[in-house]
Design an enzyme around this catalytic site. Structure first.
Site, mmCIF file in Angstrom:
data_model
loop_
_atom_site.group_PDB
_atom_site.id
_atom_site.type_symbol
_atom_site.label_atom_id
_atom_site.label_comp_id
_atom_site.label_asym_id
_atom_site.label_seq_id
_atom_site.Cartn_x
_atom_site.Cartn_y
_atom_site.Cartn_z
ATOM 1 N N HIS A 1 0.099 13.893 7.100
ATOM 2 C CA HIS A 1 -0.549 14.980 6.344
ATOM 3 C C HIS A 1 -1.808 15.514 7.043
ATOM 4 O O HIS A 1 -2.212 16.646 6.803
ATOM 5 C CB HIS A 1 -1.006 14.476 4.971
ATOM 6 C CG HIS A 1 0.073 14.377 3.947
ATOM 7 N ND1 HIS A 1 1.113 13.486 4.042
ATOM 8 C CD2 HIS A 1 0.259 15.050 2.782
ATOM 9 C CE1 HIS A 1 1.888 13.616 2.975
ATOM 10 N NE2 HIS A 1 1.392 14.559 2.204
ATOM 11 N N ASP B 1 10.047 11.513 5.020
ATOM 12 C CA ASP B 1 8.630 11.282 4.687
ATOM 13 C C ASP B 1 8.532 11.064 3.182
ATOM 14 O O ASP B 1 9.420 11.460 2.425
ATOM 15 C CB ASP B 1 7.761 12.480 5.099
ATOM 16 C CG ASP B 1 6.276 12.245 4.788
ATOM 17 O OD1 ASP B 1 5.756 11.171 5.144
ATOM 18 O OD2 ASP B 1 5.645 13.103 4.160
ATOM 19 N N SER B 2 7.420 10.457 2.766
ATOM 20 C CA SER B 2 7.190 10.275 1.337
ATOM 21 C C SER B 2 7.092 11.628 0.628
ATOM 22 O O SER B 2 7.366 11.713 -0.561
ATOM 23 C CB SER B 2 5.894 9.493 1.126
ATOM 24 O OG SER B 2 4.817 10.200 1.716
ATOM 25 N N CYS C 1 6.568 9.272 8.756
ATOM 26 C CA CYS C 1 5.553 8.841 7.794
ATOM 27 C C CYS C 1 4.953 7.548 8.344
ATOM 28 O O CYS C 1 5.685 6.597 8.637
ATOM 29 C CB CYS C 1 6.229 8.583 6.447
ATOM 30 S SG CYS C 1 5.140 7.870 5.196
ATOM 31 N N GLU D 1 -2.166 17.624 -0.943
ATOM 32 C CA GLU D 1 -0.989 17.945 -1.766
ATOM 33 C C GLU D 1 -1.355 18.845 -2.939
ATOM 34 O O GLU D 1 -0.518 19.565 -3.462
ATOM 35 C CB GLU D 1 -0.310 16.655 -2.251
ATOM 36 C CG GLU D 1 0.228 15.845 -1.080
ATOM 37 C CD GLU D 1 1.693 15.464 -1.185
ATOM 38 O OE1 GLU D 1 2.209 15.435 -2.303
ATOM 39 O OE2 GLU D 1 2.308 15.198 -0.133
ATOM 40 N N CYS E 1 -1.715 9.725 9.872
ATOM 41 C CA CYS E 1 -1.005 10.100 8.644
ATOM 42 C C CYS E 1 -0.495 11.509 8.892
ATOM 43 O O CYS E 1 -1.250 12.371 9.372
ATOM 44 C CB CYS E 1 -1.942 10.076 7.446
ATOM 45 S SG CYS E 1 -1.209 10.810 5.959
HETATM 46 N N1 DGL Z 1 2.652 11.095 5.163
HETATM 47 C C1 DGL Z 1 2.304 9.737 4.875
HETATM 48 C C2 DGL Z 1 1.846 9.022 6.152
HETATM 49 O O1 DGL Z 1 2.020 9.535 7.253
HETATM 50 C C3 DGL Z 1 1.239 9.562 3.832
HETATM 51 C C4 DGL Z 1 1.470 10.191 2.524
HETATM 52 C C5 DGL Z 1 1.572 9.201 1.391
HETATM 53 O O2 DGL Z 1 0.588 8.492 1.093
HETATM 54 O O3 DGL Z 1 2.637 9.161 0.809
HETATM 55 O O4 DGL Z 1 1.316 7.945 6.055
#
Ligand code: DGL
Length: 279
Positions: free
Chosen positions: A199, A15-16, A78, A163, A197
């Site tokens: 998150h 993931d990012s 992600c 975050e 997403c």
């Molecule tokens: N976790 C990333 C997703 O599922 C988003 C987080 C980011 O913008 O880096 O898209």
């Protein structure tokens, strides 16, 4: 890079940043026997507002790194990376790097189950600007369920708020309501909303509060975990290359102390991370 397919290795989860931990924890619940390497590119997150080329390049570097650790199977946990990089990596890069390895994403497993959930085919999608602008969900839904319509709503403030550990304050409540209202203004008949997403499960209770109660909310963790379980059953040649000691290693491109501290929010567990460099 090892070409030895007798060699067993952990499953890579990328993931990012921290969001993929919501996927990892469901995968570990469903498949506790395997080993995992989680890699968060925290130093370069968020990806959600970055261009196609940059997300693709960063994601490919991460996949390559996980392959170098021996991983035979990598999950892009992600949506932004799945939306902007997965197809190119699968079609152009994997055949050159190693046609026996696999990279899977989170969009397909999410879209696949829509017919079990929606009654009227009016689907809301909440995601980063990158995911929404890529139209990847719309394209995937059009392939599987051409009669459905996807209404995308970008939520650029949510990842930074999560975050920065601001999930419990009035400002976050404001931004959750704002994007939900904008989504529902697109079509009041939406009956299913995808948290597109990784998150967003951390905002689940606020999203639930502001969405009309009859609307189903789809979180991806369990969907991706079930899909991976199914994949490994259907692909014994890959399953046999996944090591089984129930261990998980955490890697981050940012400071390991910072990752360790914030990861607790996502995992409800204490972990230790190691810092690595990509690129
Ligand atoms: N976790 C990333 C997703 O599922 C988003 C987080 C980011 O913008 O880096 O898209």
């Amino acid at each position: 890079m090892s070409q030895d397919y007798q060699h067993k290795a952990p499953i890579g989860i990328f993931d990012s940043g921290y969001g993929g931990l919501t996927i990892l924890s469901e995968i570990r619940k469903a498949l506790p026997q395997y080993d995992y390497i989680y890699l968060g590119d925290n130093a370069r997150a968020p990806y959600g507002t970055r261009s196609f080329e940059i997300v693709y390049r960063f994601t490919l570097e991460a996949v390559q790194y996980l392959f170098d650790q021996g991983c035979q199977l990598v999950i892009l946990a992600c949506n932004t990376a799945s939306a902007k990089a997965l197809r190119t990596i699968q079609q152009n890069d994997l055949p050159l790097i190693d046609p026996h390895r696999r990279v899977l994403g989170v969009i397909r497993p999410t879209v696949e189950i829509l017919n079990n959930v929606t009654r009227n085919g009016q689907i809301g999608l909440l995601g980063t600007p990158g995911t929404i602008n890529s139209q990847s969900y719309t394209a995937e839904v059009a392939k599987l369920y051409p009669q459905y319509t996807v209404y995308g709503q970008a939520c650029p403030m949510w990842v930074p708020l999560i975050e920065n550990k601001e999930t419990d304050n009035a400002g976050t409540d404001f931004f959750v309501k704002k994007y939900i209202d904008e989504l529902m203004a697109q079509n009041a008949l939406i009956d299913t909303v995808i948290l597109g997403c990784t998150h967003y499960p951390l905002l689940h209770s606020l999203i639930r509060k502001h969405l009309p109660q009859h609307i189903e909310i789809l979180s991806q963790g369990t969907l991706v975990a079930e899909s991976l379980k199914d994949y490994l059953q259907r692909h014994p040649e890959m399953e046999q290359r996944c090591s089984r000691n129930g261990r998980c290693t955490f890697l981050t491109t940012e400071s390991s102390e910072k990752f360790t501290e914030t990861a607790t929010l996502f995992l409800q567990d204490t972990i230790t991370a190691r810092q690595i460099e990509l690129g």
